[in-house]
Design an enzyme around this catalytic site. Sequence first.
Site, mmCIF file in Angstrom:
data_model
loop_
_atom_site.group_PDB
_atom_site.id
_atom_site.type_symbol
_atom_site.label_atom_id
_atom_site.label_comp_id
_atom_site.label_asym_id
_atom_site.label_seq_id
_atom_site.Cartn_x
_atom_site.Cartn_y
_atom_site.Cartn_z
ATOM 1 N N VAL A 98 0.874 -1.170 0.000
ATOM 2 C CA VAL A 98 0.000 0.000 0.000
ATOM 3 C C VAL A 98 0.913 1.222 0.000
ATOM 4 O O VAL A 98 1.909 1.251 0.714
ATOM 5 C CB VAL A 98 -0.883 0.037 1.272
ATOM 6 C CG1 VAL A 98 -1.859 1.214 1.216
ATOM 7 C CG2 VAL A 98 -1.625 -1.284 1.455
ATOM 8 N N CYS A 99 0.570 2.203 -0.820
ATOM 9 C CA CYS A 99 1.255 3.495 -0.772
ATOM 10 C C CYS A 99 2.760 3.290 -1.013
ATOM 11 O O CYS A 99 3.157 2.504 -1.867
ATOM 12 C CB CYS A 99 0.926 4.149 0.575
ATOM 13 S SG CYS A 99 1.189 5.931 0.676
ATOM 14 N N THR A 100 3.610 3.967 -0.248
ATOM 15 C CA THR A 100 5.059 3.876 -0.456
ATOM 16 C C THR A 100 5.624 2.507 -0.081
ATOM 17 O O THR A 100 6.823 2.272 -0.275
ATOM 18 C CB THR A 100 5.788 4.950 0.372
ATOM 19 O OG1 THR A 100 5.412 4.812 1.742
ATOM 20 C CG2 THR A 100 5.419 6.349 -0.108
ATOM 21 N N THR A 118 2.050 3.176 -6.572
ATOM 22 C CA THR A 118 2.372 3.670 -5.226
ATOM 23 C C THR A 118 1.632 4.992 -5.042
ATOM 24 O O THR A 118 0.848 5.388 -5.907
ATOM 25 C CB THR A 118 3.913 3.857 -5.083
ATOM 26 O OG1 THR A 118 4.228 4.202 -3.729
ATOM 27 C CG2 THR A 118 4.446 4.940 -5.992
#
Lengths: 221, 221
Positions: A98-100, A118
């Site tokens: 998830v995300c970074t 990302t």
Amino acid sequence: MDVAILVYDGFTALDATGPFEVLSRLPDVRVRFVAGTPGMTPADQPGFALEAAPLESMDRPDVVVVAGGSTTQRLLGDDALLTWLRRAHETSRWTTSVCTGSLLLGAAGLLEGRRATTHWYELESLRGFGAEPVSERVVEDGRIMTAAGVSSGIDMALHVVDRLEGAAYAQAVQLGIEYDPQPPHDAGSVGKAPVEVVRLMTDVMRRSYGPSWAELTTPAT
Amino acid sequence: MDVAILVYDGFTALDATGPFEVLSRLPDVRVRFVAGTPGMTPADQPGFALEAAPLESMDRPDVVVVAGGSTTQRLLGDDALLTWLRRAHETSRWTTSVCTGSLLLGAAGLLEGRRATTHWYELESLRGFGAEPVSERVVEDGRIMTAAGVSSGIDMALHVVDRLEGAAYAQAVQLGIEYDPQPPHDAGSVGKAPVEVVRLMTDVMRRSYGPSWAELTTPAT
């Protein structure tokens, strides 16, 4: 079924909790937060912390979720963490982020030649790990599923449930958590938010998160 | 700005974390989890717990969020909790709930004569507190904002940010957490999920959560 959600000092609370809430509803599942430095692990916003178990406590998870956060860049050279990720991926059914969190998958060498996503602020940074950045909410390539920023972990986890248990099960989980989103505005992506809001938020990110990994690692010309 | 998120043994992780993630982004904010029994407070799915401060540590919050959970019914007679809620509401700018959290607002007498919502499984139970149940994702009535099940706390919190800081600020927060939902199915409400999925999930809720409050409190005929 074992699910390991990787967190660290400075992870984003919703990155970890969204997938937790969805994947906890898999049948016969054990979901555990794990960290390179186990114990109470503070999120990037004050007032939130989760207890994390050692990485070794889950060395063959069926599903791996790597949470993003404001400090992910500092872990991109953490050998113990990257070794655990590579090893876990050998036997996992799904390795996700998830995300970074996808920067960590990249640093572990798992995104080489793959489509991945990302948080929009770090999207171009994926190229540095040999990945093809894709501006989509959930990107599947092989056994790897990467998701966009923060809240996208909910969508990603529902995709995982869909893949593991089928459509009806995924629909039941979605109904259970009543995921029928109706935000007050349609501003949740760079393509949809007003230009001045994107500019404002980019400035906020620059001040709070710092330069993107791509900016930090591109040689000055 | 002080935000108090009320949790208890058996709260739902995402009910509390969704609003936390959004409201943490308000300017000069302090967000704190509070509980009638302070300390490490386990969620209703194993493996998740948050540290909660005593209720008294935030007696005049600007925003109150009451999380839902699988054990909310047990607290509907908890005088200390209900007294704190009533008192906090006297001075709050917004008093809000996620999921079954609205039953607690109801038990505190705060929903009398108001439109309100909750998780679909408990929707009819709101009548017992003198409220008019509304099948909407976020319902605003006076200074009270109630939200539907679990994930709806994200939408609700974005509405609060919109009310407190205006549209551009709410859009920036939405972009920051990249809330551009794209679940794999459109099954997040009773009206949208296939009939057999609603039936399945109702059975699951009956086994795991038990009868709704309305069923428990309606005299047998």
